[in-house]
Write a protein that holds these residues in place. Structure first.
Motif, short mmCIF file in Angstrom:
data_model
loop_
_atom_site.label_atom_id
_atom_site.label_comp_id
_atom_site.label_asym_id
_atom_site.label_seq_id
_atom_site.Cartn_x
_atom_site.Cartn_y
_atom_site.Cartn_z
N LEU A 1 -0.72 -0.06 -9.88
CA LEU A 1 -0.71 -0.95 -8.39
C LEU A 1 0.66 -1.11 -8.19
N ALA A 2 1.42 -0.29 -7.37
CA ALA A 2 2.25 -0.79 -6.75
C ALA A 2 3.16 -0.78 -5.79
N MET B 1 -3.39 -5.95 8.37
CA MET B 1 -2.98 -6.62 7.09
C MET B 1 -3.40 -4.59 6.29
N PHE B 2 -2.70 -4.51 5.48
CA PHE B 2 -2.82 -3.04 4.72
C PHE B 2 -3.66 -3.08 3.84
N LEU B 3 -4.57 -2.35 3.65
CA LEU B 3 -5.93 -2.87 2.51
C LEU B 3 -6.39 -1.52 2.35
N ASP B 4 -5.83 -0.83 2.33
CA ASP B 4 -6.33 1.18 1.74
C ASP B 4 -5.11 1.65 1.59
N PRO B 5 -4.09 1.35 -0.49
CA PRO B 5 -3.50 2.08 -0.49
C PRO B 5 -3.37 3.33 -0.70
N ILE B 6 -2.17 4.22 -0.27
CA ILE B 6 -2.56 5.47 -0.47
C ILE B 6 -2.49 6.02 -2.03
N ILE B 7 -2.49 7.00 -2.43
CA ILE B 7 -2.74 7.86 -4.00
C ILE B 7 -0.51 8.39 -3.68
N ALA B 8 -0.13 8.06 -4.73
CA ALA B 8 1.28 8.21 -5.25
C ALA B 8 1.75 8.78 -6.62
N SER C 1 7.23 -1.44 3.02
CA SER C 1 7.14 -1.39 1.59
C SER C 1 5.20 -1.14 2.36
N ILE C 2 4.78 -0.49 0.85
CA ILE C 2 3.82 0.67 1.64
C ILE C 2 3.44 -0.23 -0.07
N THR C 3 1.82 -0.36 -0.17
CA THR C 3 0.81 -0.64 -1.85
C THR C 3 0.23 1.06 -1.58
N ALA C 4 0.55 1.47 -2.48
CA ALA C 4 0.38 2.19 -3.14
C ALA C 4 -0.46 2.45 -5.41
N LEU C 5 -1.71 3.11 -5.00
CA LEU C 5 -1.62 3.79 -6.69
C LEU C 5 -0.67 4.83 -6.92
N VAL C 6 -0.27 4.38 -7.90
CA VAL C 6 0.29 5.14 -8.57
C VAL C 6 0.17 6.32 -9.59
N VAL C 7 0.04 7.21 -9.82
CA VAL C 7 -0.85 8.40 -11.03
C VAL C 7 0.11 8.58 -11.69
N PRO C 8 0.75 8.58 -12.91
CA PRO C 8 1.13 9.01 -13.55
C PRO C 8 0.95 10.39 -13.92
N LYS C 9 -0.07 11.10 -14.07
CA LYS C 9 0.31 12.92 -14.05
C LYS C 9 0.25 13.16 -12.41
N ARG C 10 1.44 14.32 -13.08
CA ARG C 10 2.18 14.84 -12.18
C ARG C 10 0.91 14.98 -11.12
N GLU C 11 0.66 16.30 -12.32
CA GLU C 11 -0.51 17.73 -11.38
C GLU C 11 -1.55 17.36 -10.12
N VAL C 12 -1.95 15.79 -10.56
CA VAL C 12 -2.54 15.77 -9.11
C VAL C 12 -3.07 15.53 -8.08
N ALA C 13 -1.64 15.95 -7.43
CA ALA C 13 -0.76 16.17 -6.22
C ALA C 13 -1.17 17.54 -6.43
N TRP C 14 -1.51 18.01 -7.02
CA TRP C 14 -1.94 19.37 -6.49
C TRP C 14 -4.12 19.45 -6.68
N GLN C 15 -4.28 18.86 -7.32
CA GLN C 15 -5.93 18.68 -7.72
C GLN C 15 -6.11 18.04 -6.91
N ILE C 16 -5.44 16.47 -6.36
CA ILE C 16 -6.32 15.69 -4.86
C ILE C 16 -6.68 16.59 -3.90
N LEU C 17 -6.43 17.36 -3.27
CA LEU C 17 -6.82 18.68 -2.26
C LEU C 17 -8.22 18.98 -2.74
#
Length: 324
Positions: free
Chosen positions: A68-69, A102-109, A136-152
Motif C-alpha cells: 500500500l503506497a 477524501m480519496f478512498l478507493d486506491p488504484i491498482i499499480a 499524489s494518489i494512493t495505490a495498491l502496488v502489485v509486484p507481479k507485473r503480469e497482473v497488468a494483463w490479467q487484471i482485465l
C-alpha cells in the motif's frame, strides 16, 4: 435437414461455490514483516519515484505480497492497452471526490518497464485526481507485473461492450509482442479470452464505428488460438480483419439499396449478413476466410427487389444493433 457437425462453443467455466472458510489465509497471516525478492525491488522502485510505502501485507487468496503506497501522481500512467477513459465518467468521479474531500478507493499499480508506474485498474480515478490537481494518489502496488494483463480478465465489475473489449485485447497483444513475439499465441489465451477479439480489435482500430456485433458470432466460432508465434498469428488476424472490413463495405452498399427502397430498421446490416451466411446449414465447419468470401459473394448478388418488410422485421429480434 441433415444434422450439422458444427459444434456449439463450450460455455465459459465459472468457479464453483466453495465450502466456507476453506481457502486462502487467515486474517492474522496477512501480516508481512519482511519483503524479499521482487516485492523488495518494487518497494525500492516506489521510493525512487518519490513515493512512500505505508503498508505491506499478504493478500487473502494466494498470499501474494502487496504494497500500500502513496505515489506522486506524475509517476503514474494508465497501461497503454486498456480501454480509453470516459470523459463523462472521470468528471463525475472528480465531483464525488471533491464533495467528500477524501480519496478512498486506491488504484491498482505495477512498475512500468521503463520507470514509473502503470495502473491497469484505476484510469478513471487517476484522471479524476488529476482534474482536481492532486499531487499524489494512493495505490495498491502489485509486484507481479503480469497482473497488468490479467487484471482485465479479473475486472468484471464494469461490463465491456465488444468494441471496448476488442480494443483492450489488441493493445495487450501489441504490448506482448515487445517481449514475447516468438512465443505461441495460445500461451496467452488467458489474457485475450477469445481469439476473435484480436481480429475484432484490428477492425475497430481502422474503423471505430465498425459493426462488430454483426460479424463476431461467426468469427468467434471459426477462430481459435494458434500454435504459431505472436508475430505470425498477427499476420493471420490482420488478413481476416482486412477481409471483414471489405465485407462490411459491401454490406453497407446493400443496406443503402434497402434504405433507397424505403426499408427502415436498426438491424439492416444484421439482416443482410444473416441472409447471406450459410454457416448454420453447413455439415462441416469451413475456414473463416472461405466463409467470409462466401458471405461477400452472396451480399454482392443480393436482389433487394425480392426482399419484403416482414423478412427484415423477422430478423430484428435476436441480432446485435448495427452500430455496436
Amino acid at each position: 435437414m441433415p444434422k450439422s457437425n458444427l459444434k456449439r462453443l463450450p460455455p465459459k467455466k465459472r468457479p464453483r461455490k466453495a465450502k466456507a472458510n476453506t481457502r486462502g489465509a487467515e486474517a492474522a497471516e496477512a501480516l508481512l514483516g519482511e519483503l524479499t525478492g521482487v516485492a523488495l525491488e518494487t518497494k525500492a522502485a516506489v521510493e525512487r519515484a518519490g513515493g512512500v510505502v505505508v503498508g505491506q501485507y499478504a493478500e487473502p487468496i494466494g498470499k501474494h505480497p502487496l504494497l500500500l503506497a502513496v505515489l506522486p501522481i506524475a509517476a503514474v500512467e494508465p497501461t497503454p492497452f486498456q480501454r480509453d477513459v470516459s470523459d463523462m465518467h472521470h468528471k463525475k468521479l472528480a465531483d464525488v471526490i471533491d464533495r467528500t474531500g477524501m480519496f478512498l478507493d486506491p488504484i491498482i499499480a505495477i512498475t512500468a518497464p521503463e520507470g514509473g508506474f502503470w495502473t491497469p485498474n484505476g484510469g478513471h480515478r487517476l484522471a479524476a485526481m488529476r482534474r482536481l490537481g492532486a499531487k499524489s494518489i494512493t495505490a495498491l502496488v502489485v509486484p507481479k507485473r503480469e497482473v497488468a494483463w490479467q487484471i482485465l480478465a479479473l475486472n468484471t465489475e464494469k461490463a465491456h461492450n465488444l468494441k471496448d473489449k476488442s480494443l483492450e485485447v489488441i493493445r495487450i497483444f501489441r504490448n506482448l509482442l515487445e517481449d514475447s513475439a516468438s512465443k505461441a499465441e495460445k500461451d496467452f489465451a488467458y489474457y485475450f479470452e477469445e481469439a476473435s477479439l484480436i481480429t475484432m480489435g484490428l477492425c475497430y482500430e481502422q474503423k471505430p464505428r465498425f459493426s462488430g456485433g454483426v460479424y463476431n458470432s461467426f468469427v468467434r466460432r471459426l477462430t481459435s488460438f494458434a500454435d504459431d508465434s505472436l508475430t505470425k498469428a498477427l499476420k493471420t488476424h490482420e488478413k481476416h480483419a482486412t477481409m471483414l472490413l471489405e465485407l462490411d463495405e459491401k454490406v453497407a452498399e446493400a443496406v443503402a439499396k434497402l434504405k433507397a427502397k424505403g426499408f427502415v430498421s436498426p438491424y439492416l446490416k444484421t439482416f443482410v449478413v444473416a441472409r447471406s451466411n450459410p454457416l448454420r446449414f453447413m455439415k462441416e465447419p469451413p475456414e473463416l476466410e472461405e466463409l467470409i468470401k462466401t458471405i461477400r459473394g452472396k451480399v454482392e448478388r443480393m436482389n433487394v427487389d425480392r426482399i419484403k418488410q416482414e423478412d427484415i422485421s423477422a430478423s430484428g429480434g435476436g441480432g446485435a444493433a448495427d452500430d455496436e
